[in-house]
Design a protein around this motif. Structure first.
Motif: not given
Length: 160
Positions: A115-118, A122-131
């Motif tokens: 979902a965050f791929r939107k 803008d340069g933001y692509t979180p990793e699944a483990t970052q939370w």
């Protein structure tokens, strides 16, 4: 599905509404929007408004950030928050609570990442483990006001 009603407005504002905003429209806007304005309350009672990047999944809004931000510190003391989309003519105004989210399951973390791929452009692509150690927050709505034409279809949604 939320309960649908009309907002309580002073006489003369919208005396004869002719339609309602469909919940599916609201969900589509919450899913596809890129900018959400969140208002929390400082410990001294003053409001604090901040733009957030967020994703709408399973009826809730998820966003991330440092626990050291003013917003994150505010919601620890008072989780009551509002979320508004940027469009004032086709308004969506949510009221609810925002709290730190628990560590997501690996499956849900993957859904969040997708979902965050939107925000990738803008340069933001979180990793699944970052939370895994925190930094993820969840906003749960209590009610929503929405309209596409204020004088025709102001609609109130209530969540149980």
């Amino acid at each position: 599905m939320p309960k649908v009603s009309r907002p309580q407005l002073p006489k003369g504002y919208v005396d004869a509404p002719i339609s309602e905003v469909p919940w599916e429209y609201v969900e589509e806007r919450l899913t596809t929007s890129k900018h959400y304005w969140m208002c929390s309350v400082r410990p001294n009672g003053r409001p604090h408004v901040v733009p957030r990047w967020a994703v709408y999944l399973d009826g809730k809004l998820y966003y991330d950030g440092s626990p050291e931000t003013r917003h994150a510190r505010n919601i620890l003391e008072n989780p009551n928050t509002t979320v508004n989309l940027e469009d004032g003519q086709k308004a969506i105004i949510l009221e609810g609570i925002s709290i730190p989210a628990p560590k997501p399951t690996p499956e849900f973390a993957q859904r969040l990442v997708a979902a965050f791929r939107k925000y990738a452009e803008d340069g933001y692509t979180p990793e699944a483990t970052q939370w895994d150690e925190g930094g993820l927050y969840v906003f749960t709505p209590r009610q929503c006001l929405a309209w596409t034409i204020f004088f025709e279809n102001p609609t109130k949604f209530i969540f149980d």
